[in-house]
Structure formats: C-alpha cells, structure tokens
Design a protein around this motif. Structure first.
Motif, PDB file in Angstrom:
ATOM      1  N   ALA A 151      -0.525  -6.995 -10.956  1.00 28.74           N
ATOM      2  CA  ALA A 151      -0.668  -5.594 -11.366  1.00 28.74           C
ATOM      3  C   ALA A 151       0.192  -5.257 -12.578  1.00 28.74           C
ATOM      4  O   ALA A 151       0.168  -4.115 -13.050  1.00 28.74           O
ATOM      5  CB  ALA A 151      -0.308  -4.678 -10.198  1.00 28.74           C
ATOM      6  N   ASN A 195       2.044   2.764  -3.748  1.00 27.89           N
ATOM      7  CA  ASN A 195       1.132   3.413  -4.692  1.00 27.89           C
ATOM      8  C   ASN A 195       1.493   4.869  -4.954  1.00 27.89           C
ATOM      9  O   ASN A 195       0.997   5.468  -5.909  1.00 27.89           O
ATOM     10  CB  ASN A 195      -0.310   3.321  -4.177  1.00 27.89           C
ATOM     11  N   GLU A 220      -3.145  -3.244  -1.615  1.00 26.61           N
ATOM     12  CA  GLU A 220      -3.221  -3.591  -3.036  1.00 26.61           C
ATOM     13  C   GLU A 220      -2.368  -2.621  -3.846  1.00 26.61           C
ATOM     14  O   GLU A 220      -2.288  -1.434  -3.533  1.00 26.61           O
ATOM     15  CB  GLU A 220      -4.671  -3.526  -3.533  1.00 26.61           C
ATOM     16  N   LEU A 221      -1.735  -3.146  -4.898  1.00 19.91           N
ATOM     17  CA  LEU A 221      -0.927  -2.325  -5.797  1.00 19.91           C
ATOM     18  C   LEU A 221      -1.788  -1.951  -7.001  1.00 19.91           C
ATOM     19  O   LEU A 221      -2.346  -2.824  -7.675  1.00 19.91           O
ATOM     20  CB  LEU A 221       0.324  -3.099  -6.233  1.00 19.91           C
ATOM     21  N   LYS A 222      -1.892  -0.644  -7.306  1.00 17.51           N
ATOM     22  CA  LYS A 222      -2.808  -0.167  -8.348  1.00 17.51           C
ATOM     23  C   LYS A 222      -2.196  -0.199  -9.734  1.00 17.51           C
ATOM     24  O   LYS A 222      -2.912  -0.243 -10.732  1.00 17.51           O
ATOM     25  CB  LYS A 222      -3.255   1.258  -8.012  1.00 17.51           C
ATOM     26  N   HIS A 223      -0.879  -0.157  -9.855  1.00 14.20           N
ATOM     27  CA  HIS A 223      -0.228  -0.146 -11.161  1.00 14.20           C
ATOM     28  C   HIS A 223       1.090  -0.908 -11.100  1.00 14.20           C
ATOM     29  O   HIS A 223       1.587  -1.216 -10.023  1.00 14.20           O
ATOM     30  CB  HIS A 223       0.007   1.298 -11.638  1.00 14.20           C
ATOM     31  N   SER A 270       3.484   4.885 -12.304  1.00 12.08           N
ATOM     32  CA  SER A 270       3.438   3.607 -12.994  1.00 12.08           C
ATOM     33  C   SER A 270       4.697   3.402 -13.833  1.00 12.08           C
ATOM     34  O   SER A 270       5.144   4.311 -14.537  1.00 12.08           O
ATOM     35  CB  SER A 270       2.197   3.550 -13.900  1.00 12.08           C
ATOM     36  N   LYS A 293       0.688 -10.245  -5.956  1.00  8.79           N
ATOM     37  CA  LYS A 293      -0.033  -8.999  -6.242  1.00  8.79           C
ATOM     38  C   LYS A 293       0.747  -8.108  -7.201  1.00  8.79           C
ATOM     39  O   LYS A 293       0.155  -7.428  -8.052  1.00  8.79           O
ATOM     40  CB  LYS A 293      -0.320  -8.257  -4.939  1.00  8.79           C
ATOM     41  N   SER A 308       0.820  -1.215   0.000  1.00 12.72           N
ATOM     42  CA  SER A 308       0.000   0.000   0.000  1.00 12.72           C
ATOM     43  C   SER A 308       0.854   1.264   0.000  1.00 12.72           C
ATOM     44  O   SER A 308       0.419   2.319  -0.470  1.00 12.72           O
ATOM     45  CB  SER A 308      -0.931   0.001   1.214  1.00 12.72           C
TER      46      SER A 308
END
Length: 199
Positions: free
Chosen positions: A141, A85, A118-121, A89, A137, A82
């Motif tokens: 991603a 993030n 969670e990793l968004k990119h 990217s 994870k 977390s």
C-alpha cells in the motif's frame, strides 16, 4: 462472669477417645470396634491421609493456584490492518495514536499488527511487532514500518540536570577507648615476631 482463667469447654464437648481392639472385656464385643476383617481391622493397618481407595483424591481434583511463569509472559496488544484505515494517508501510527483511537487499552508489553483485512493507503507504522502478511500488505500500500522511538528515561529524584547531586559525607563516629585499644592489640599480634639469633 467469664474470665480467661475460668474458661471451660461445654459439657459433653470433650470425651474420652474410643480405644479399638482392647478385647471382649472392653464392652464393645468380640471385634472391639474394629468390625469384621478388612484392612482397618488389622494391627498396624492404617490408610494414609487423603487416600480415597484409588479414586482421584480431592487434592488432585481441585484447581491449583500459586506461582507459575504466566506472570512473566509478554502480552502484546493486537491490532488488525482493517482497523488502521481510520487514519489519514501518510500519518504516523504509534502507541500514542492507537490509544487516542481506542485501539489499544491497558498496559501491554508492546503492540503487534496482524494482517487481517486490507490497508487502503500508505501509513508509517511504528510498533514493536508486525506479522509477515501485514508487512507485505503495508509495503504494497506504500507504507513503511519502523521501530518505535525509545521512551525518555526518567530523571532520578534528587538530581539536577540528570546528574546526581554530591551526597554529603556523614561525620565519622567517635570510637570508644575500648575499640581503639582492641584494634591496636590486634595489629600488634598480627605483626610477625622477630627470631633472636644466638651467637
């Protein structure tokens, strides 16, 4: 005036040790300072130093200090998914970038990524350790994991282009005549003597 040669203890500071068990004529009554019966009243009955009657002794109640292997334990800086993030990217996440982001401080042995959050990119992770959940994870991603680049080796002091300069040979010390004569006699004594064969 006080001098080292005339130093004396204060009056009453030193006195004769009370001798126990010397009899009624010692002036201490029939028990002579030993009390009535018990372990301490017996001849030869002494209690070892630190014994507290079976109670946990003070030396075992106090916390211990000194050598232990915790000084050699490898400490890893912990970073959660977390926290990653905040990076853009496709950027490379290594020790330098994590220090710039104030996610790693001090002098840890290495960095470990844990799977909390969670990793968004996708990111390119270059750290020493990654947990199984974090690895899953990151790859989900669209990111990748690799070992960090080795740190450049320090160039030795007094070297040119990484090569050691030729050390100057010290001139040999002049030996005394006694040392030379001693060495020659030792060599002569070490040679095997030839046996004379009688005809």
């Amino acid at each position: 005036m006080l001098r080292l040669h005339n130093l004396r203890p204060r009056p009453g500071a030193r006195h004769r040790v009370k001798r126990l068990g010397i009899g009624e004529s010692s002036g201490h009554g029939k028990t002579s300072g030993k009390g009535h019966k018990g372990q301490k009243a017996r001849s030869g009955g002494s209690i070892r130093l630190g014994f507290e009657g079976g109670q946990m002794p003070l030396i075992r109640r106090l916390p211990k200090r000194g050598f232990n292997n915790s000084a050699f334990h490898k400490q890893y800086a912990i970073v959660n998914l977390s926290d990653l993030n905040q990076f853009k990217s496709g950027s490379i996440v290594n020790e330098e970038s994590l220090r710039d982001a104030k996610l790693v401080i001090g002098h840890p042995y290495g960095i470990k990524i844990l799977g909390d959050g969670e990793l968004k990119h996708g990111l390119t992770i270059q750290v020493e350790k990654v947990s199984a959940s974090a690895r899953e994870k990151i790859e989900k991603a669209g990111g990748s994991i690799s070992m960090p680049e080795p740190k450049p080796a320090l160039v030795e002091a007094g070297t040119v282009d990484g090569e050691k300069e030729a050390t100057k040979k010290r001139p040999a010390k002049k030996r005394s005549a006694k040392a030379v004569s001693r060495e020659t006699t030792r060599k002569a004594s070490s040679k095997p003597k030839k046996k004379s064969v009688k005809k």
